[in-house]
Scaffold this active site. Structure first.
Site, mmCIF file in Angstrom:
data_model
loop_
_atom_site.group_PDB
_atom_site.id
_atom_site.type_symbol
_atom_site.label_atom_id
_atom_site.label_comp_id
_atom_site.label_asym_id
_atom_site.label_seq_id
_atom_site.Cartn_x
_atom_site.Cartn_y
_atom_site.Cartn_z
ATOM 1 C CG MET A 136 24.138 -38.908 -35.792
ATOM 2 S SD MET A 136 24.800 -38.139 -37.275
ATOM 3 C CE MET A 136 24.244 -39.311 -38.489
ATOM 4 C CB CYS A 137 28.701 -38.256 -30.246
ATOM 5 S SG CYS A 137 27.532 -39.113 -29.220
ATOM 6 C CG HIS A 138 28.346 -32.190 -31.650
ATOM 7 N ND1 HIS A 138 27.043 -32.577 -31.426
ATOM 8 C CD2 HIS A 138 28.311 -31.330 -32.686
ATOM 9 C CE1 HIS A 138 26.251 -31.977 -32.297
ATOM 10 N NE2 HIS A 138 27.000 -31.214 -33.074
ATOM 11 C CG MET A 197 25.458 -39.893 -26.226
ATOM 12 S SD MET A 197 24.418 -41.332 -25.875
ATOM 13 C CE MET A 197 25.347 -42.636 -26.653
ATOM 14 C CD GLU A 198 30.398 -37.231 -24.704
ATOM 15 O OE1 GLU A 198 30.656 -36.857 -25.859
ATOM 16 O OE2 GLU A 198 29.258 -37.108 -24.198
ATOM 17 C CG ASP A 216 39.711 -58.343 -22.617
ATOM 18 O OD1 ASP A 216 39.640 -59.356 -23.345
ATOM 19 O OD2 ASP A 216 40.756 -57.673 -22.490
#
Length: 162
Positions: A75-77, A116-117, A131
């Site tokens: 749902m992130c733009h 969110m970014e 990793d």
């Protein structure tokens, strides 16, 4: 009770309409950490990792992760990113283990925030470190990940309490 903004009246998922939201300068800073053995710490700081410069690659991965946030979180733009800064800080525990703190600040001028970014940036950087170092020791622990602060937008400023 607060409404869920990502659901319509029928309970179906939707992307929030930001058409009417004011464009403002927005920033967000997030934090994560990676706990590791002394052996991995030395491998990173002495740049002896066979896969390359661990922190350099993690920094680039965090920036790339920032730009992919809307592809990962449903749902992130998709938003224009004005800037991303990733920093690393070392801490040593009493047990002799090392903790790498990852900080990311993300900026935009837009109608929705970049929390969110910023969270995606630190998480992607942490996963990259895992990793690149897992061949040495798979016991690496990715620590708590959270928003430290955000500014701009309708909800105003936020700063995490210690």
């Amino acid at each position: 009770m607060q409404e869920f903004t990502h659901f319509d009246e029928q309970g179906r998922a939707r992307m929030v309409d930001i058409t009417e939201k004011q464009t403002t300068n927005r920033t967000a800073t997030a934090r994560s950490s990676v706990k590791m053995s002394q052996e991995i710490y030395k491998n990173i700081v002495e740049q002896k990792n066979k896969k390359g410069d661990v922190l350099g690659v993690a920094e680039v991965a965090g920036i790339m992760g920032t730009k992919q946030t809307s592809n990962l979180i449903p749902m992130c733009h998709p938003i224009p990113i004005s800037g991303v800064s990733i920093q690393f800080e070392w801490n040593r525990s009493e047990s002799g283990d090392y903790e790498l703190i990852i900080l990311a600040e993300v900026k935009t001028i837009g109608s929705t925030g970049v929390e969110m970014e910023a969270l995606t940036a630190v998480t992607t950087a942490a996963l990259t470190i895992y990793d690149m170092c897992k061949a040495i020791d798979k016991g690496i622990v990715i620590g708590e990940t959270y928003l430290l602060q955000k500014s701009g937008g309708k909800s105003g400023n936020y700063k995490r309490k210690s």
